[in-house]
Design a protein around this motif. Structure first.
Motif, PDB file in Angstrom:
ATOM      1  N   ALA A 332      14.097  -4.384  -0.261  1.00 44.98           N
ATOM      2  CA  ALA A 332      15.261  -3.959  -1.047  1.00 44.98           C
ATOM      3  C   ALA A 332      14.875  -3.596  -2.471  1.00 44.98           C
ATOM      4  O   ALA A 332      15.528  -2.775  -3.115  1.00 44.98           O
ATOM      5  CB  ALA A 332      16.313  -5.075  -1.057  1.00 44.98           C
ATOM      6  N   ARG A 333      13.815  -4.202  -2.977  1.00 49.56           N
ATOM      7  CA  ARG A 333      13.381  -3.944  -4.350  1.00 49.56           C
ATOM      8  C   ARG A 333      12.227  -2.931  -4.420  1.00 49.56           C
ATOM      9  O   ARG A 333      11.584  -2.783  -5.464  1.00 49.56           O
ATOM     10  CB  ARG A 333      12.978  -5.258  -5.018  1.00 49.56           C
ATOM     11  N   ASP A 334      11.970  -2.220  -3.319  1.00 51.59           N
ATOM     12  CA  ASP A 334      10.904  -1.213  -3.281  1.00 51.59           C
ATOM     13  C   ASP A 334       9.554  -1.795  -3.691  1.00 51.59           C
ATOM     14  O   ASP A 334       8.753  -1.138  -4.378  1.00 51.59           O
ATOM     15  CB  ASP A 334      11.251  -0.017  -4.176  1.00 51.59           C
ATOM     16  N   MET A 335       9.301  -3.021  -3.277  1.00 56.37           N
ATOM     17  CA  MET A 335       8.032  -3.658  -3.595  1.00 56.37           C
ATOM     18  C   MET A 335       6.997  -3.493  -2.483  1.00 56.37           C
ATOM     19  O   MET A 335       5.903  -4.057  -2.541  1.00 56.37           O
ATOM     20  CB  MET A 335       8.242  -5.143  -3.899  1.00 56.37           C
ATOM     21  N   ALA A 346      -3.800   9.221   5.817  1.00 57.33           N
ATOM     22  CA  ALA A 346      -2.626   8.493   6.301  1.00 57.33           C
ATOM     23  C   ALA A 346      -2.038   7.664   5.171  1.00 57.33           C
ATOM     24  O   ALA A 346      -2.684   7.424   4.146  1.00 57.33           O
ATOM     25  CB  ALA A 346      -3.008   7.593   7.474  1.00 57.33           C
ATOM     26  N   ASP A 347      -0.793   7.234   5.377  1.00 59.56           N
ATOM     27  CA  ASP A 347      -0.157   6.342   4.418  1.00 59.56           C
ATOM     28  C   ASP A 347      -0.695   4.922   4.582  1.00 59.56           C
ATOM     29  O   ASP A 347      -0.885   4.440   5.706  1.00 59.56           O
ATOM     30  CB  ASP A 347       1.358   6.318   4.620  1.00 59.56           C
ATOM     31  N   VAL A 348      -0.927   4.275   3.459  1.00 60.39           N
ATOM     32  CA  VAL A 348      -1.364   2.883   3.431  1.00 60.39           C
ATOM     33  C   VAL A 348      -0.334   2.105   2.632  1.00 60.39           C
ATOM     34  O   VAL A 348      -0.017   2.468   1.493  1.00 60.39           O
ATOM     35  CB  VAL A 348      -2.758   2.745   2.773  1.00 60.39           C
ATOM     36  N   LEU A 349       0.217   1.059   3.224  1.00 61.83           N
ATOM     37  CA  LEU A 349       1.237   0.275   2.538  1.00 61.83           C
ATOM     38  C   LEU A 349       0.595  -0.583   1.453  1.00 61.83           C
ATOM     39  O   LEU A 349      -0.483  -1.146   1.636  1.00 61.83           O
ATOM     40  CB  LEU A 349       1.967  -0.623   3.544  1.00 61.83           C
ATOM     41  N   GLY A 350       1.274  -0.680   0.318  1.00 64.09           N
ATOM     42  CA  GLY A 350       0.770  -1.501  -0.773  1.00 64.09           C
ATOM     43  C   GLY A 350       1.923  -2.021  -1.608  1.00 64.09           C
ATOM     44  O   GLY A 350       3.081  -1.637  -1.405  1.00 64.09           O
ATOM     45  N   PRO A 351       1.623  -2.902  -2.561  1.00 66.64           N
ATOM     46  CA  PRO A 351       2.682  -3.443  -3.413  1.00 66.64           C
ATOM     47  C   PRO A 351       3.250  -2.381  -4.344  1.00 66.64           C
ATOM     48  O   PRO A 351       2.530  -1.488  -4.806  1.00 66.64           O
ATOM     49  CB  PRO A 351       1.983  -4.558  -4.198  1.00 66.64           C
ATOM     50  N   GLY A 352       4.537  -2.497  -4.631  1.00 72.20           N
ATOM     51  CA  GLY A 352       5.190  -1.569  -5.537  1.00 72.20           C
ATOM     52  C   GLY A 352       4.928  -1.928  -6.988  1.00 72.20           C
ATOM     53  O   GLY A 352       4.021  -2.682  -7.318  1.00 72.20           O
ATOM     54  N   VAL A 353       5.745  -1.374  -7.873  1.00 70.39           N
ATOM     55  CA  VAL A 353       5.544  -1.506  -9.313  1.00 70.39           C
ATOM     56  C   VAL A 353       6.389  -2.649  -9.859  1.00 70.39           C
ATOM     57  O   VAL A 353       7.575  -2.760  -9.559  1.00 70.39           O
ATOM     58  CB  VAL A 353       5.933  -0.195 -10.028  1.00 70.39           C
ATOM     59  N   THR A 354       5.759  -3.500 -10.637  1.00 64.18           N
ATOM     60  CA  THR A 354       6.463  -4.573 -11.324  1.00 64.18           C
ATOM     61  C   THR A 354       5.908  -4.708 -12.724  1.00 64.18           C
ATOM     62  O   THR A 354       4.713  -4.488 -12.923  1.00 64.18           O
ATOM     63  CB  THR A 354       6.341  -5.912 -10.552  1.00 64.18           C
ATOM     64  N   GLN A 356      10.193  -4.019 -13.154  1.00 60.31           N
ATOM     65  CA  GLN A 356      11.027  -2.855 -12.923  1.00 60.31           C
ATOM     66  C   GLN A 356      11.888  -2.594 -14.155  1.00 60.31           C
ATOM     67  O   GLN A 356      12.592  -3.479 -14.629  1.00 60.31           O
ATOM     68  CB  GLN A 356      11.895  -3.069 -11.680  1.00 60.31           C
ATOM     69  N   LEU A 357      11.805  -1.385 -14.669  1.00 61.23           N
ATOM     70  CA  LEU A 357      12.563  -0.987 -15.849  1.00 61.23           C
ATOM     71  C   LEU A 357      13.792  -0.196 -15.421  1.00 61.23           C
ATOM     72  O   LEU A 357      13.711   0.647 -14.520  1.00 61.23           O
ATOM     73  CB  LEU A 357      11.707  -0.151 -16.798  1.00 61.23           C
ATOM     74  N   SER A 358      14.915  -0.446 -16.089  1.00 53.21           N
ATOM     75  CA  SER A 358      16.180   0.161 -15.649  1.00 53.21           C
ATOM     76  C   SER A 358      16.290   1.643 -16.005  1.00 53.21           C
ATOM     77  O   SER A 358      16.811   2.436 -15.230  1.00 53.21           O
ATOM     78  CB  SER A 358      17.367  -0.605 -16.261  1.00 53.21           C
ATOM     79  N   ALA A 359      15.808   2.044 -17.175  1.00 50.15           N
ATOM     80  CA  ALA A 359      15.997   3.422 -17.631  1.00 50.15           C
ATOM     81  C   ALA A 359      14.780   4.302 -17.372  1.00 50.15           C
ATOM     82  O   ALA A 359      14.929   5.511 -17.119  1.00 50.15           O
ATOM     83  CB  ALA A 359      16.326   3.436 -19.125  1.00 50.15           C
ATOM     84  N   THR A 360      13.578   3.730 -17.431  1.00 57.29           N
ATOM     85  CA  THR A 360      12.351   4.518 -17.246  1.00 57.29           C
ATOM     86  C   THR A 360      11.442   3.814 -16.249  1.00 57.29           C
ATOM     87  O   THR A 360      10.389   3.300 -16.608  1.00 57.29           O
ATOM     88  CB  THR A 360      11.615   4.704 -18.587  1.00 57.29           C
ATOM     89  N   PRO A 361      11.859   3.772 -14.991  1.00 57.33           N
ATOM     90  CA  PRO A 361      11.071   3.023 -14.003  1.00 57.33           C
ATOM     91  C   PRO A 361       9.713   3.656 -13.754  1.00 57.33           C
ATOM     92  O   PRO A 361       9.551   4.878 -13.801  1.00 57.33           O
ATOM     93  CB  PRO A 361      11.951   3.086 -12.754  1.00 57.33           C
ATOM     94  N   GLY A 362       8.727   2.795 -13.484  1.00 61.24           N
ATOM     95  CA  GLY A 362       7.428   3.277 -13.073  1.00 61.24           C
ATOM     96  C   GLY A 362       7.432   3.676 -11.613  1.00 61.24           C
ATOM     97  O   GLY A 362       8.444   3.533 -10.917  1.00 61.24           O
ATOM     98  N   SER A 363       6.294   4.176 -11.128  1.00 63.22           N
ATOM     99  CA  SER A 363       6.245   4.633  -9.741  1.00 63.22           C
ATOM    100  C   SER A 363       4.799   4.716  -9.275  1.00 63.22           C
ATOM    101  O   SER A 363       3.865   4.734 -10.070  1.00 63.22           O
ATOM    102  CB  SER A 363       6.897   6.021  -9.610  1.00 63.22           C
ATOM    103  N   VAL A 364       4.640   4.762  -7.961  1.00 60.66           N
ATOM    104  CA  VAL A 364       3.349   5.052  -7.352  1.00 60.66           C
ATOM    105  C   VAL A 364       3.348   6.537  -7.025  1.00 60.66           C
ATOM    106  O   VAL A 364       4.066   6.985  -6.134  1.00 60.66           O
ATOM    107  CB  VAL A 364       3.122   4.211  -6.083  1.00 60.66           C
ATOM    108  N   ARG A 365       2.543   7.298  -7.754  1.00 61.91           N
ATOM    109  CA  ARG A 365       2.570   8.751  -7.611  1.00 61.91           C
ATOM    110  C   ARG A 365       1.475   9.267  -6.687  1.00 61.91           C
ATOM    111  O   ARG A 365       1.629  10.280  -6.042  1.00 61.91           O
ATOM    112  CB  ARG A 365       2.471   9.389  -9.004  1.00 61.91           C
ATOM    113  N   TRP A 366       0.336   8.572  -6.655  1.00 59.40           N
ATOM    114  CA  TRP A 366      -0.713   8.896  -5.698  1.00 59.40           C
ATOM    115  C   TRP A 366      -1.632   7.693  -5.544  1.00 59.40           C
ATOM    116  O   TRP A 366      -1.656   6.804  -6.396  1.00 59.40           O
ATOM    117  CB  TRP A 366      -1.506  10.138  -6.108  1.00 59.40           C
TER     118      TRP A 366
END
Length: 400
Positions: A332-335, A346-354, A356-366
Motif C-alpha cells: 500500500a505504501r509502494d515500498m 526483466a523486472d527485479v523487485l526491490g525496496p521502494g523509497v523512504t 516519503q515526501l508529500s509534495a516532492t516524492p522520490g522515485s525509482v527511475r531506473w
C-alpha cells in the motif's frame, strides 16, 4: 513533473561497496543527479554481490546503484584527475569511500577540490573516520559493529556473538553520511561555503547503542546479550505459535500490558503485584514470558495477531522475505517496486523509497546500469563537452 526534492543537485560518487554508495543511492532516490565513477579496470565489486545470481549478475547492484549514471574514469592518471576536477567544478557533493589519505595521495584532497569549488560538500565515509589512531586502517561493517559494542549484545547469553545477515553498519554509515550531506547543504545556503562530512562506520554503530554507554558510565552496567528479548523490558519478545512460526508481542507499558491480559483472557494478571508495573515485570520476566508463551503456543499465528490487534497491543509476525513481498502494508505504501534490470532483461523487485515526501516524492527511475561506463558518452558530452572521438582516445589511453 519533479523527480524529487533534490532535483538539480549534482553528486559525484567515487569509491566502492556499500556505505558510501548507499548514501549516493539515498540522494538519488530523492531526485539528485548522481554520477557514479568507477575505475576502468576495477568496477565496483558490488556488481556481482548478492546471494542470487543470473547472467553473471548479483542483484545487490540492481537496487544499490539505482538512479545513478555510471561512468568510468581513472583518478590515478593525471588526465583522469584533470577531468575529475572539471566535474567537481559543477558539482554540489562528492561522496567518497576510500581509505583516508587516498584522495590526498592522488592530489585530490579537499584543499584542492575546494579551490576549484568553494561550495563543495565532500562526504568521506570510512571505517574509522578521518582522524584518530586507527584512521588509516581498512574497516568493514562487521568489525565496526563489533568495536562499537553492537555485536557483543547480539545472540544468546553464554554463546558467541552473532551478526544479522545484513551489513547494518554500512547502512547506518550511509544514512549518517546522507544526514551530514543535507546538513552541510543547509549550512552552505547560509554561508556559501562547503565543508567535509566525516562519517565513520564505527561512529555510526556507536551512535545507535541506546543507553549502553550512560548505563555503564553511571552504574558500571555492561549490557549482555539477551537472545530474543531486551532484558528488563517486559513483555517484549518473540513467541512461538501453534504452527511453529513466531510473532512479536510488545506490551511493556502498563496500559499495553493490561490490554494484553484482556486479549489472553487473563485480566487478573494486570493487577498481580508481580506484573502490575514496568519495574515488577522486569524482575519476573522469565515467568511472564512463560505465561505468554504458553498462550501463544496454543493458537495459530493469525489468531494471536488478531486478538492482540483488536485489543490495541503491539504485535506482528516474524516474516520471511517471501511474506514481506506480499505484505499489504508495504504494498500500500509502494515500498515494493520493480527495477527493470537491463542486465537480465526483466523486472527485479526491490525496496521502494523512504522517507516519503508529500509534495516532492522520490522515485525509482531506473535500476543500476548493467555495465561500467554506461553513461560515458552522455555525461562527458553533457558536462565536459567531449565528443565520441575524444572518448575513443581516452578509452585507448585507459583514462575512461
Amino acid at each position: 513533473m519533479s523527480t524529487g526534492a533534490l532535483e538539480g543537485l549534482r553528486v559525484l560518487e567515487i569509491g566502492t561497496l556499500i556505505a558510501g554508495p548507499f548514501a549516493g543511492r539515498l540522494l538519488g532516490d530523492q531526485g539528485a543527479d548522481v554520477v557514479k565513477i568507477e575505475a576502468p579496470d576495477r568496477p565496483d565489486p558490488l556488481r556481482t554481490w548478492g546471494q542470487a545470481h543470473e547472467a553473471g549478475r548479483g542483484f545487490f547492484w540492481t537496487v544499490h546503484a539505482r538512479n545513478k549514471r555510471c561512468v568510468t574514469l581513472d583518478l590515478r592518471q593525471p588526465r583522469g584527475q584533470e577531468m575529475f576536477l572539471q566535474l567537481v567544478a559543477g558539482a554540489d557533493v562528492v561522496v567518497e569511500s576510500f581509505r583516508p589519505g587516498t584522495l590526498e595521495r592522488w592530489g585530490l584532497g579537499y584543499d584542492v577540490l575546494s579551490d576549484v569549488n568553494p561550495g563543495l560538500v565532500l562526504a568521506r565515509v570510512s571505517g574509522y573516520g578521518q582522524t584518530g589512531p586507527l584512521a588509516a586502517q581498512p574497516g568493514y561493517a562487521s568489525v565496526a559493529e563489533a568495536r562499537a559494542g553492537l555485536r557483543f549484545v547480539t545472540g544468546f547469553p553464554g554463546q558467541a556473538p552473532v551478526r544479522m545477515a545484513l551489513s547494518i553498519g554500512d547502512s547506518l554509515a550511509g544514512m549518517f553520511a546522507c544526514q551530514g550531506i543535507l546538513t552541510a547543504l543547509v549550512a552552505r545556503a547560509r554561508t556559501g561555503q562547503g565543508q567535509v562530512v566525516d562519517a565513520a562506520l564505527t561512529d555510526s554503530c556507536l551512535a545507535v547503542t541506546e543507553s549502553m554507554v550512560p548505563d555503564y558510565s553511571r552504574a558500571g552496567l555492561v549490557r549482555q546479550p539477551s537472545g530474543t528479548r531486551l532484558d528488563a523490558i517486559a513483555p517484549s519478545n518473540s513467541y512461538e505459535t501453534a504452527d511453529g512460526t513466531f510473532v512479536i508481542i510488545a506490551a511493556n507499558q502498563d496500559t499495553l500490558f493490561r490490554r494484553l491480559c484482556g486479549a489472553m483472557d487473563r485480566p487478573e494478571l494486570a493487577d498481580d503485584e508481580r506484573y502490575a508495573t514496568h519495574t515488577a515485570r522486569a524482575k519476573h520476566q522469565d515467568e511472564l514470558d512463560a505465561l505468554i508463551g504458553a498462550w501463544a503456543k496454543a493458537l495459530p499465528p493469525e489468531d494471536v495477531v488478531a486478538r492482540c490487534s483488536a485489543a490495541g497491543v503491539v504485535v506482528g509476525p516474524v516474516a520471511t522475505v517471501a511474506e514481506v513481498v506480499t505484505d499489504e502494508q508495504f504494498l500500500a505504501r509502494d515500498m515494493l517496486v520493480p527495477h527493470h534490470d537491463l542486465g537480465v532483461g526483466a523486472d527485479v523487485l526491490g525496496p521502494g523509497v523512504t522517507p516519503q515526501l508529500s509534495a516532492t516524492p522520490g522515485s525509482v527511475r531506473w535500476a543500476g546500469p548493467p555495465r561500467p561506463g554506461t553513461h560515458n558518452a552522455e555525461v562527458y558530452g553533457e558536462l565536459l563537452g567531449l565528443t565520441a572521438d575524444d572518448l575513443t582516445e581516452l578509452a585507448e589511453q585507459g583514462v575512461v
